[in-house]
Design an enzyme around this catalytic site. Structure first.
Site, short mmCIF file in Angstrom:
data_model
loop_
_atom_site.label_atom_id
_atom_site.label_comp_id
_atom_site.label_asym_id
_atom_site.label_seq_id
_atom_site.Cartn_x
_atom_site.Cartn_y
_atom_site.Cartn_z
N HIS A 126 0.84 -1.19 0.00
CA HIS A 126 0.00 0.00 0.00
C HIS A 126 0.88 1.24 0.00
O HIS A 126 2.11 1.14 0.08
CB HIS A 126 -0.94 0.01 1.21
CG HIS A 126 -0.28 -0.24 2.52
ND1 HIS A 126 0.62 0.63 3.08
CD2 HIS A 126 -0.36 -1.28 3.38
CE1 HIS A 126 1.03 0.14 4.23
NE2 HIS A 126 0.48 -1.03 4.44
P1 TYD Z 1 -1.84 -2.87 7.80
O1 TYD Z 1 -1.04 -1.61 7.97
O2 TYD Z 1 -2.98 -2.85 6.83
O3 TYD Z 1 -0.83 -4.04 7.45
P2 TYD Z 1 -0.68 -4.87 6.09
O4 TYD Z 1 -0.69 -3.84 4.99
O5 TYD Z 1 0.64 -5.57 6.23
O6 TYD Z 1 -1.83 -5.81 6.03
O7 TYD Z 1 -2.40 -3.29 9.21
C1 TYD Z 1 -3.10 -4.50 9.42
C2 TYD Z 1 -4.19 -4.27 10.43
O8 TYD Z 1 -3.65 -3.87 11.68
C3 TYD Z 1 -5.17 -3.20 10.00
O9 TYD Z 1 -6.44 -3.78 9.84
C4 TYD Z 1 -5.25 -2.23 11.13
C5 TYD Z 1 -4.34 -2.74 12.19
N1 TYD Z 1 -3.34 -1.73 12.64
C6 TYD Z 1 -3.57 -1.01 13.80
O10 TYD Z 1 -4.60 -1.18 14.48
N2 TYD Z 1 -2.63 -0.12 14.23
C7 TYD Z 1 -1.49 0.10 13.53
O11 TYD Z 1 -0.64 0.93 13.95
C8 TYD Z 1 -1.28 -0.62 12.28
C9 TYD Z 1 -0.05 -0.40 11.47
C10 TYD Z 1 -2.24 -1.52 11.90
#
Ligand code: TYD
Length: 133
Positions: free
Chosen positions: A52
């Site tokens: 992303h």
């Molecule tokens: P995400 O940043 O979308 O990771 P990836 O792109 O590797 O899948 O995060 C995954 C999930 O974690 C997302 O649904 C929201 C949660 N999250 C938090 O609650 N706090 C945070 O600081 C981060 C980075 C993610």
């Protein structure tokens, strides 16, 4: 932002026979104030995460343990950085598409971020990202 704005930053390393020490100061070693730190761990060996871009957030990615590849794409060019040392980190500014791939087993990825978690800042659709660029 383009790949020219991405920086591999070497952190201070205090070598000591009792064990080495490295530090990161927001606004000094990295060009933003840190509002949030999060860790990615227990990733099955070889797996990928985080394809992303962010509209506002800048980040600094460190391989605290093990190794992984950070694949970056500014909409025009792509580049891959392999991280495997805790005294190096990768500064990735906003509006760069990034994925983290090829995690080694038991690797630990630490990410320092300029913003608190905000799902609305994410661009998760590559075509939309390309259009905005
Ligand atoms: P995400 O940043 O979308 O990771 P990836 O792109 O590797 O899948 O995060 C995954 C999930 O974690 C997302 O649904 C929201 C949660 N999250 C938090 O609650 N706090 C945070 O600081 C981060 C980075 C993610």
């Amino acid at each position: 932002m383009t790949l020219k704005d991405v920086k591999l930053i070497e952190l201070p390393k205090i070598v000591d026979e009792r064990g080495n020490l490295s530090s990161i100061e927001g606004g000094n070693h990295i060009p933003f104030k840190i509002k949030r730190t999060y860790m990615i761990y227990d990733v099955p060996g070889g797996d990928n995460r985080g394809a992303h871009a962010y509209q506002v957030l800048n980040e600094f990615i460190v391989a605290l343990s093990g190794s992984f590849d950070v694949l970056l794409d500014d909409g025009y060019e792509k580049r891959c950085y392999s991280l495997n040392r805790s005294y190096y980190g990768l500064y990735v500014p906003k509006m760069i598409w990034r994925s983290i791939e090829n995690f080694s087993t038991n690797s630990l990825c630490m990410i320092l971020a300029s913003e608190k978690y905000n799902e609305e800042d994410y661009l998760r659709n590559y075509d939309q990202f390309k259009q905005l660029k």
